[in-house]
Scaffold this motif. Sequence first.
Motif, PDB file in Angstrom:
ATOM      1  N   ASN A   1      55.127  44.550  38.306  1.00 51.02           N
ATOM      2  CA  ASN A   1      54.383  43.703  39.247  1.00 51.02           C
ATOM      3  C   ASN A   1      53.984  44.482  40.490  1.00 51.02           C
TER       4      ASN A   1
ATOM      5  N   ASP B   1      51.125  46.811  39.634  1.00 53.41           N
ATOM      6  CA  ASP B   1      49.887  46.034  39.499  1.00 53.41           C
ATOM      7  C   ASP B   1      49.319  45.661  40.867  1.00 53.41           C
ATOM      8  N   ASP B   2      50.188  45.276  41.797  1.00 56.41           N
ATOM      9  CA  ASP B   2      49.737  44.928  43.152  1.00 56.41           C
ATOM     10  C   ASP B   2      49.129  46.140  43.852  1.00 56.41           C
TER      11      ASP B   2
ATOM     12  N   ARG C   1      47.751  48.760  42.392  1.00 58.50           N
ATOM     13  CA  ARG C   1      46.467  49.054  41.740  1.00 58.50           C
ATOM     14  C   ARG C   1      45.373  48.106  42.221  1.00 58.50           C
ATOM     15  N   ASP C   2      45.719  46.831  42.372  1.00 55.91           N
ATOM     16  CA  ASP C   2      44.734  45.864  42.877  1.00 55.91           C
ATOM     17  C   ASP C   2      44.296  46.227  44.285  1.00 55.91           C
ATOM     18  N   GLY C   3      45.262  46.620  45.132  1.00 52.54           N
ATOM     19  CA  GLY C   3      44.933  47.022  46.495  1.00 52.54           C
ATOM     20  C   GLY C   3      44.067  48.271  46.529  1.00 52.54           C
TER      21      GLY C   3
ATOM     22  N   ALA D   1      42.012  49.278  44.152  1.00 54.29           N
ATOM     23  CA  ALA D   1      40.676  48.924  43.667  1.00 54.29           C
ATOM     24  C   ALA D   1      39.884  48.200  44.752  1.00 54.29           C
ATOM     25  N   GLU D   2      40.554  47.326  45.481  1.00 49.61           N
ATOM     26  CA  GLU D   2      39.885  46.602  46.568  1.00 49.61           C
ATOM     27  C   GLU D   2      39.418  47.568  47.650  1.00 49.61           C
ATOM     28  N   ARG D   3      40.287  48.494  48.036  1.00 49.26           N
ATOM     29  CA  ARG D   3      39.916  49.467  49.075  1.00 49.26           C
ATOM     30  C   ARG D   3      38.809  50.389  48.579  1.00 49.26           C
TER      31      ARG D   3
ATOM     32  N   ASP E   1      36.468  49.615  46.495  1.00 42.10           N
ATOM     33  CA  ASP E   1      35.227  48.836  46.573  1.00 42.10           C
ATOM     34  C   ASP E   1      34.700  48.789  48.005  1.00 42.10           C
TER      35      ASP E   1
END
Length: 93
Positions: A50, A53-54, A56-58, A60-62, A64
């Motif tokens: 978890n 995953d968090d 990786r999401d952060g 990907a957001e940065r 972008d």
Amino acid sequence: MKRLLWLGAGLAVGALVFRAVTKKAQAFTPGGLAASARESAGGFAASVRNFVDDVRDGMAEREDEIHSAFVDGVAFDPDGVPAGRHHEEGNHR
């Protein structure tokens, strides 16, 4: 008849206590300890998964945000740059 009732009640209570003690003792056998360790390791692995995953999401957001700023030609926010990475004009090492 009364003695038979008390004998039955004593046997029932004895059986319940025996089952409870046996169940607790099972937790301290090698198999019980291994099962407990497996459950703990499984929970730890899920927590790590978890967290990854968090992150990786952060990321990907940065990514972008950076890509959008690059495409739009907008300067980056200096507060968005991690500490130690930001350098001022004329202060190159």
